[in-house]
Design a protein around this motif. Structure first.
Motif, PDB file in Angstrom:
ATOM      1  N   LYS A  82     -26.523 -39.576 -19.925  1.00 42.18           N
ATOM      2  CA  LYS A  82     -27.858 -39.736 -20.502  1.00 42.18           C
ATOM      3  C   LYS A  82     -28.652 -38.428 -20.470  1.00 42.18           C
ATOM      4  O   LYS A  82     -29.224 -38.010 -21.479  1.00 42.18           O
ATOM      5  CB  LYS A  82     -28.638 -40.822 -19.742  1.00 42.18           C
ATOM      6  CG  LYS A  82     -27.972 -42.173 -19.677  1.00 42.18           C
ATOM      7  CD  LYS A  82     -28.829 -43.191 -18.944  1.00 42.18           C
ATOM      8  CE  LYS A  82     -29.109 -42.848 -17.501  1.00 42.18           C
ATOM      9  NZ  LYS A  82     -27.899 -42.842 -16.648  1.00 42.18           N
ATOM     10  N   THR A  83     -28.687 -37.811 -19.293  1.00 45.25           N
ATOM     11  CA  THR A  83     -29.468 -36.576 -19.150  1.00 45.25           C
ATOM     12  C   THR A  83     -28.871 -35.456 -19.984  1.00 45.25           C
ATOM     13  O   THR A  83     -29.604 -34.679 -20.614  1.00 45.25           O
ATOM     14  CB  THR A  83     -29.546 -36.171 -17.665  1.00 45.25           C
ATOM     15  OG1 THR A  83     -30.177 -37.223 -16.933  1.00 45.25           O
ATOM     16  CG2 THR A  83     -30.343 -34.893 -17.493  1.00 45.25           C
ATOM     17  N   MET A  86     -29.958 -35.981 -23.581  1.00 43.20           N
ATOM     18  CA  MET A  86     -31.367 -35.659 -23.802  1.00 43.20           C
ATOM     19  C   MET A  86     -31.579 -34.153 -23.751  1.00 43.20           C
ATOM     20  O   MET A  86     -32.378 -33.601 -24.521  1.00 43.20           O
ATOM     21  CB  MET A  86     -32.261 -36.362 -22.783  1.00 43.20           C
ATOM     22  CG  MET A  86     -33.747 -36.213 -23.117  1.00 43.20           C
ATOM     23  SD  MET A  86     -34.838 -37.147 -22.025  1.00 43.20           S
ATOM     24  CE  MET A  86     -34.729 -36.143 -20.546  1.00 43.20           C
ATOM     25  N   ASP A  87     -30.869 -33.463 -22.852  1.00 43.04           N
ATOM     26  CA  ASP A  87     -30.987 -32.003 -22.779  1.00 43.04           C
ATOM     27  C   ASP A  87     -30.517 -31.350 -24.077  1.00 43.04           C
ATOM     28  O   ASP A  87     -31.127 -30.396 -24.567  1.00 43.04           O
ATOM     29  CB  ASP A  87     -30.178 -31.463 -21.599  1.00 43.04           C
ATOM     30  CG  ASP A  87     -30.882 -31.662 -20.257  1.00 43.04           C
ATOM     31  OD1 ASP A  87     -32.076 -32.016 -20.267  1.00 43.04           O
ATOM     32  OD2 ASP A  87     -30.238 -31.463 -19.212  1.00 43.04           O
ATOM     33  N   ARG A 100     -40.458 -31.621 -21.334  1.00 38.87           N
ATOM     34  CA  ARG A 100     -39.417 -32.380 -20.644  1.00 38.87           C
ATOM     35  C   ARG A 100     -39.822 -32.491 -19.192  1.00 38.87           C
ATOM     36  O   ARG A 100     -40.130 -31.491 -18.548  1.00 38.87           O
ATOM     37  CB  ARG A 100     -38.073 -31.662 -20.758  1.00 38.87           C
ATOM     38  CG  ARG A 100     -36.913 -32.435 -20.170  1.00 38.87           C
ATOM     39  CD  ARG A 100     -35.728 -31.524 -19.891  1.00 38.87           C
ATOM     40  NE  ARG A 100     -34.586 -32.277 -19.410  1.00 38.87           N
ATOM     41  CZ  ARG A 100     -34.470 -32.779 -18.190  1.00 38.87           C
ATOM     42  NH1 ARG A 100     -35.445 -32.615 -17.306  1.00 38.87           N
ATOM     43  NH2 ARG A 100     -33.380 -33.450 -17.831  1.00 38.87           N
ATOM     44  N   HIS A 102     -39.492 -35.057 -15.338  1.00 40.57           N
ATOM     45  CA  HIS A 102     -39.179 -36.294 -14.635  1.00 40.57           C
ATOM     46  C   HIS A 102     -40.410 -37.184 -14.754  1.00 40.57           C
ATOM     47  O   HIS A 102     -41.541 -36.715 -14.642  1.00 40.57           O
ATOM     48  CB  HIS A 102     -38.858 -36.019 -13.170  1.00 40.57           C
ATOM     49  CG  HIS A 102     -37.599 -35.242 -12.981  1.00 40.57           C
ATOM     50  ND1 HIS A 102     -36.360 -35.819 -13.085  1.00 40.57           N
ATOM     51  CD2 HIS A 102     -37.388 -33.934 -12.716  1.00 40.57           C
ATOM     52  CE1 HIS A 102     -35.435 -34.896 -12.889  1.00 40.57           C
ATOM     53  NE2 HIS A 102     -36.033 -33.740 -12.667  1.00 40.57           N
ATOM     54  N   CYS A 147     -40.174 -35.878 -23.400  1.00 39.23           N
ATOM     55  CA  CYS A 147     -38.827 -36.270 -22.987  1.00 39.23           C
ATOM     56  C   CYS A 147     -38.856 -36.563 -21.492  1.00 39.23           C
ATOM     57  O   CYS A 147     -39.113 -35.660 -20.681  1.00 39.23           O
ATOM     58  CB  CYS A 147     -37.828 -35.153 -23.297  1.00 39.23           C
ATOM     59  SG  CYS A 147     -37.488 -34.941 -25.057  1.00 39.23           S
ATOM     60  N   ASP A 149     -37.030 -37.856 -18.046  1.00 42.44           N
ATOM     61  CA  ASP A 149     -35.803 -38.147 -17.319  1.00 42.44           C
ATOM     62  C   ASP A 149     -36.132 -39.119 -16.193  1.00 42.44           C
ATOM     63  O   ASP A 149     -37.184 -39.013 -15.562  1.00 42.44           O
ATOM     64  CB  ASP A 149     -35.220 -36.847 -16.753  1.00 42.44           C
ATOM     65  CG  ASP A 149     -33.732 -36.956 -16.470  1.00 42.44           C
ATOM     66  OD1 ASP A 149     -33.106 -37.912 -16.959  1.00 42.44           O
ATOM     67  OD2 ASP A 149     -33.200 -36.080 -15.771  1.00 42.44           O
ATOM     68  N   GLU A 150     -35.211 -40.065 -15.961  1.00 45.16           N
ATOM     69  CA  GLU A 150     -35.367 -41.032 -14.869  1.00 45.16           C
ATOM     70  C   GLU A 150     -36.659 -41.839 -15.015  1.00 45.16           C
ATOM     71  O   GLU A 150     -37.496 -41.884 -14.110  1.00 45.16           O
ATOM     72  CB  GLU A 150     -35.335 -40.325 -13.508  1.00 45.16           C
ATOM     73  CG  GLU A 150     -34.060 -39.555 -13.247  1.00 45.16           C
ATOM     74  CD  GLU A 150     -32.829 -40.435 -13.173  1.00 45.16           C
ATOM     75  OE1 GLU A 150     -32.964 -41.637 -12.877  1.00 45.16           O
ATOM     76  OE2 GLU A 150     -31.716 -39.934 -13.429  1.00 45.16           O
ATOM     77  N   THR A 179     -34.690 -41.319 -20.566  1.00 43.76           N
ATOM     78  CA  THR A 179     -33.484 -41.849 -19.946  1.00 43.76           C
ATOM     79  C   THR A 179     -33.904 -42.682 -18.746  1.00 43.76           C
ATOM     80  O   THR A 179     -34.938 -42.423 -18.121  1.00 43.76           O
ATOM     81  CB  THR A 179     -32.545 -40.731 -19.458  1.00 43.76           C
ATOM     82  OG1 THR A 179     -33.100 -40.104 -18.288  1.00 43.76           O
ATOM     83  CG2 THR A 179     -32.312 -39.690 -20.544  1.00 43.76           C
ATOM     84  N   SER A 180     -33.102 -43.680 -18.443  1.00 47.32           N
ATOM     85  CA  SER A 180     -33.418 -44.542 -17.306  1.00 47.32           C
ATOM     86  C   SER A 180     -32.150 -45.237 -16.831  1.00 47.32           C
ATOM     87  O   SER A 180     -31.182 -45.375 -17.582  1.00 47.32           O
ATOM     88  CB  SER A 180     -34.467 -45.595 -17.704  1.00 47.32           C
ATOM     89  OG  SER A 180     -34.775 -46.438 -16.608  1.00 47.32           O
ATOM     90  N   GLY A 275     -28.910 -33.387 -14.976  1.00 43.22           N
ATOM     91  CA  GLY A 275     -29.003 -34.268 -13.819  1.00 43.22           C
ATOM     92  C   GLY A 275     -28.507 -33.669 -12.520  1.00 43.22           C
ATOM     93  O   GLY A 275     -28.394 -34.375 -11.514  1.00 43.22           O
TER      94      GLY A 275
END
Length: 385
Positions: A82-83, A86-87, A100, A102, A147, A149-150, A179-180, A275
């Protein structure tokens, strides 16, 4: 852009497949397709929003154009890419006003802005006692694409403001890619007053396409299984071995530096990608960090590289204490660790007396287990006190 917008992410993904960095995965391919569709839509909307000279009359229309763009929410288990995906998207997207972060860091920023507005209001510097509209306005001016993350919601203070904040952000044309590890319908599950949070879930799922990355393969495990995740001694080949494992694990994604906030202090992360994060021993154990800082890192990254771990004696007992705490925290949270060290675990602490010598026995045991395939597969023994 050098790459065609409609295949910008796919081109980068295909390069990684062709180079052997990753294996082609049909679930990831579908995510790549969705990301390229989104990037194409962003390019079209960007062009359309520049074609009018209607001044303030067009400002509203412009916001409506961006608000019609649907983002993407990718969720699934750890190691599904996922990460990384997205990156790749963040690297090639046509949007320049992008951020971007967290999700936890973003919400801390939001709370700080809310506090600043309330203080300014008390001083009579701004009108209006509701901080959400001006904070949303600030964020929308700064960022077109968020964007995350987590994406996870565990804090009631976050839960209570998300609906109002994101209603305004979406209306102002901010697009979200996230992303999750959890289905959006399970966000803030069992949280206090969750019924008040449900409207945000409905809002979010109306503004993003939800994609479940349900690949059966944990690619992070695939890269680490059988690899020398504990590298010793620190000879000329140690860095080469560490660099090679980093390259494999991060798939050649462009690394970045960042900072994580913890209780009002910033934790520098020298290198992060896909990640994973990479530190020198001195970054983590020669500085005044504690268990909560290490837990913050464990929540932000699935894999940590810790390089140049020295042999420690009584003169370095403070560093040894932090290293013990660091390994305990990473172990308890199932974090995958790559270490380069001056000696094997049994030889890292040479003092024979003191509490550190006794506690380091547990660290030795955990370091040995953390390089086992069972631990890397998420099957830690949970038998060490």
């Amino acid at each position: 852009m050098d790459l065609p917008v409609s295949r910008a992410v796919a081109s980068r993904y295909d390069e990684l497949v062709a180079s052997g960095e990753i294996s082609k995965d049909p679930v990831q391919v579908e995510a790549v397709r969705c990301l390229d569709l989104l990037n194409t839509k962003l390019a079209e909307t960007r062009l359309a929003s520049k074609k009018s000279s209607l001044g303030w009359l067009f400002a509203k229309k412009k916001a409506e154009l961006w608000a019609a763009v649907q983002g993407l929410y990718m969720w699934g288990g750890v190691g599904r890419g996922k990460t990384m995906l997205m990156d790749l998207f963040f690297e090639v997207t046509v949007i320049r006003r992008k951020r971007r972060a967290h999700f936890h860091e973003f919400m801390l920023d939001v709370h700080e802005r809310i506090h600043a507005h309330r203080q300014a209001h008390k001083r009579g510097e701004v009108k209006g006692d509701d901080p959400i509209p001006p904070v949303a306005e600030q964020l929308a001016r700064e960022t077109r694409l968020l964007c995350f993350d987590e994406f996870a919601v565990t804090d009631i203070a976050d839960a209570m403001i998300l609906g109002r904040l994101f209603t305004q952000l979406f209306e102002k044309g901010v697009i979200v890619v996230a992303t999750s590890n959890v289905d959006p319908n399970q966000l803030y599950k069992d949280g206090l007053n969750r019924q008040l949070f449900l409207p945000f879930i409905h809002l979010l799922t109306s503004k993003v396409r939800v994609l479940h990355l349900d690949s059966p393969t944990d690619y992070r495990l695939e890269k680490l299984a059988g690899a020398p995740v504990y590298i010793s001694p620190l000879d000329l080949s140690a860095k080469d071995k560490t660099d090679e494992l980093w390259r494999k694990l991060t798939h050649g994604v462009q690394p970045r530096s960042e900072e994580l906030e913890n209780r009002g202090r910033m934790i520098p992360v020298p290198v992060a990608a896909a990640g994973a994060a990479r530190f020198d021993f001195s970054d983590l154990c020669a500085k005044p960090l504690g268990a909560s800082d290490y837990l913050r890192l464990a929540h932000a990254f699935g894999t940590l590289f810790i390089e140049n771990v020295p042999v420690m004696d009584k003169a370095r007992r403070n560093e040894a204490k932090r290293f013990i705490t660091l390994i305990d925290t990473l172990y308890d949270n199932g974090i995958k660790v790559v270490i380069s060290a001056e000696a094997e675990p049994q030889g890292l602490y040479v003092a024979k007396d003191g509490t550190e010598a006794f506690e380091f026995d547990r660290t030795v045991s955990r370091l040995i287990e953390m390089r086992s395939e069972a631990y890397l597969a998420g099957e830690k023994e949970d038998v060490h006190a």
